[in-house]
Design an enzyme around this catalytic site. Structure first.
Site, mmCIF file in Angstrom:
data_model
loop_
_atom_site.group_PDB
_atom_site.id
_atom_site.type_symbol
_atom_site.label_atom_id
_atom_site.label_comp_id
_atom_site.label_asym_id
_atom_site.label_seq_id
_atom_site.Cartn_x
_atom_site.Cartn_y
_atom_site.Cartn_z
ATOM 1 N N VAL A 96 18.152 8.092 51.038
ATOM 2 C CA VAL A 96 16.673 8.181 51.373
ATOM 3 C C VAL A 96 16.414 6.478 51.769
ATOM 4 O O VAL A 96 15.325 6.514 52.709
ATOM 5 C CB VAL A 96 15.631 8.077 49.911
ATOM 6 C CG1 VAL A 96 14.493 7.623 50.078
ATOM 7 C CG2 VAL A 96 15.897 9.637 49.540
ATOM 8 N N ARG A 125 6.428 7.887 37.377
ATOM 9 C CA ARG A 125 5.501 9.030 37.852
ATOM 10 C C ARG A 125 4.530 9.678 36.806
ATOM 11 O O ARG A 125 3.479 9.905 36.824
ATOM 12 C CB ARG A 125 6.287 10.258 38.453
ATOM 13 C CG ARG A 125 6.683 9.882 39.713
ATOM 14 C CD ARG A 125 7.601 11.205 40.298
ATOM 15 N NE ARG A 125 8.495 10.734 41.384
ATOM 16 C CZ ARG A 125 9.414 11.399 41.537
ATOM 17 N NH1 ARG A 125 9.740 12.648 40.935
ATOM 18 N NH2 ARG A 125 10.003 11.009 42.861
ATOM 19 N N HIS A 131 13.029 21.749 52.006
ATOM 20 C CA HIS A 131 12.944 22.459 50.719
ATOM 21 C C HIS A 131 12.081 23.845 51.003
ATOM 22 O O HIS A 131 11.047 23.382 51.743
ATOM 23 C CB HIS A 131 12.516 21.785 49.850
ATOM 24 C CG HIS A 131 13.524 20.649 49.089
ATOM 25 N ND1 HIS A 131 14.875 20.528 49.368
ATOM 26 C CD2 HIS A 131 13.551 19.532 48.201
ATOM 27 C CE1 HIS A 131 15.638 19.672 48.909
ATOM 28 N NE2 HIS A 131 14.618 18.983 48.036
ATOM 29 N N CYS A 175 10.528 15.674 45.687
ATOM 30 C CA CYS A 175 10.282 16.395 46.926
ATOM 31 C C CYS A 175 10.154 17.708 46.995
ATOM 32 O O CYS A 175 9.678 18.131 48.201
ATOM 33 C CB CYS A 175 11.817 15.895 47.583
ATOM 34 S SG CYS A 175 13.332 16.239 46.822
#
Length: 351
Positions: free
Chosen positions: A15, A111, A243, A150
């Protein structure tokens, strides 16, 4: 405007490399620091980094030294893009925010924190205001803003369009997640060749909770989670990038597949977001072919930032079935975090 000096934390990972690639020639940001593990300190990025992307490593990046992820080492960066592992991020990111550096994080560490925005700019840009609450509560001059998992990203964008038009009650999600989502070296070849692995640690919990925060309402100083039931199965498949998520959705107001397709294709980002350099154009592309989207064919739609939806049809138990594709390391990771940073700049939170 003068370019904003930025750092990439954990720049040598998969990433982190995507951050470096996307920041090359960015109109607003200039990379002044790349960080990595202690074994690389004192060496150049080109010496330390095993470059994994098809796009070449930018020349400027290869010549930069690999630095520690400490505020004093970041060469005056005002903003840090974090590709740190969650356990490391939990220690490093607050220290940077305390030191006045703004952090756009791809890590999962914060998060769920009530004063940390979990952002998809096309979905919930108003949640950016949580950094004001965060600064007040924690005494930071910097802040932390996160992008979602993701797998949560593409499905949440599609669900936002349906929520706005018809309302949402329940969602059943089955993911087929690319190998790059596991980082490098990732999944052993003998585990994934000729195989599907029906377990990814921690993923189902993220996919079931994160969309509810992003689709929830910011009232005062807190986000009220959307009252949506989400059940998820997450699977690792032998695809490099992209994905795929199969969704079955129960709507508050019934809709035909044709009505849903119209709503999805017409979904637009709010005007300030639509004008950002990394904005998805279009936000959602609806494919009408019976066998699309496919990762190999569709993941780079809109420079990898567009969510691709197909196979819209009625469902005998709920209301709709659809397939959602999102590029996991661009839209679902580095590109999403970059768009978050652009939103925060436009909103005045780096002034």
């Amino acid at each position: 405007m003068n370019k904003i000096p930025v750092a990439v934390l954990a720049a040598t990972g998969s990433v982190g490399q995507r951050f470096v690639q996307l920041l090359d020639h960015h109109p607003w940001f200039e990379v002044v620091a790349l960080t990595g593990s202690e074994r690389g300190h004192g060496k150049t990025y080109g010496e330390v980094c095993r470059w994994l992307l098809a796009e070449p490593m930018p020349d400027w990046a290869g010549k930069m030294p690999v630095l520690p992820s400490e505020a004093a080492s970041l060469n005056g960066a005002r903003l840090a893009f974090s590709a740190l592992p969650a356990d490391t991020a939990r220690q490093v990111e607050p220290a940077l925010a305390q030191a006045g550096i703004c952090v756009c994080s791809n890590a999962s560490a914060f998060r769920r924190e009530p004063d940390v925005p979990l952002l998809i700019p096309e979905v919930n840009p108003e949640h950016a205001r949580l950094v004001e609450v965060q600064r007040k509560r924690r005494g930071w001059s910097g802040w932390i803003a996160t992008n979602p998992n993701c797998t949560s990203t593409g499905m949440t964008i599609a669900l936002k369009a349906l929520q706005d038009a018809f309302g949402l009650k329940r969602v059943f999600a089955v993911s087929m997640q690319a190998l790059s989502g596991a980082g490098y070296p990732g999944v052993a070849s003998l585990d994934i060749a000729d195989n599907v692995v029906p377990f990814i640690g921690g993923e189902e919990e993220k996919v079931e909770w994160e969309p509810r925060k992003m689709l929830g309402k910011l009232e005062g100083e807190e986000v009220h989670l959307a009252e949506i039931g989400i059940s998820a199965h997450t699977n690792r498949v032998a695809v490099t990038d992209g994905h795929l998520v199969c969704l079955t959705v129960e709507l508050a107001q019934r809709a035909t597949p044709e009505q849903a397709a119209t709503v999805l294709a017409a979904f637009q980002a709010p005007p300030p977001v639509a004008e950002l350099p990394s904005a998805a154009r279009p936000v959602i592309q609806v494919r009408e072919e019976e066998n699309r989207p496919q990762p190999r064919l569709d993941r780079m739609t809109g420079r990898g930032m567009t969510t691709v939806v197909g196979r819209l049809r009625s469902d005998p138990l709920f209301d709709l079935r659809l397939v959602v594709l999102s590029h996991n390391t661009i839209r679902g990771a580095a590109g999403g975090s970059l768009l978050n940073a652009e939103l925060m700049v436009r909103a005045g939170y780096l002034s």
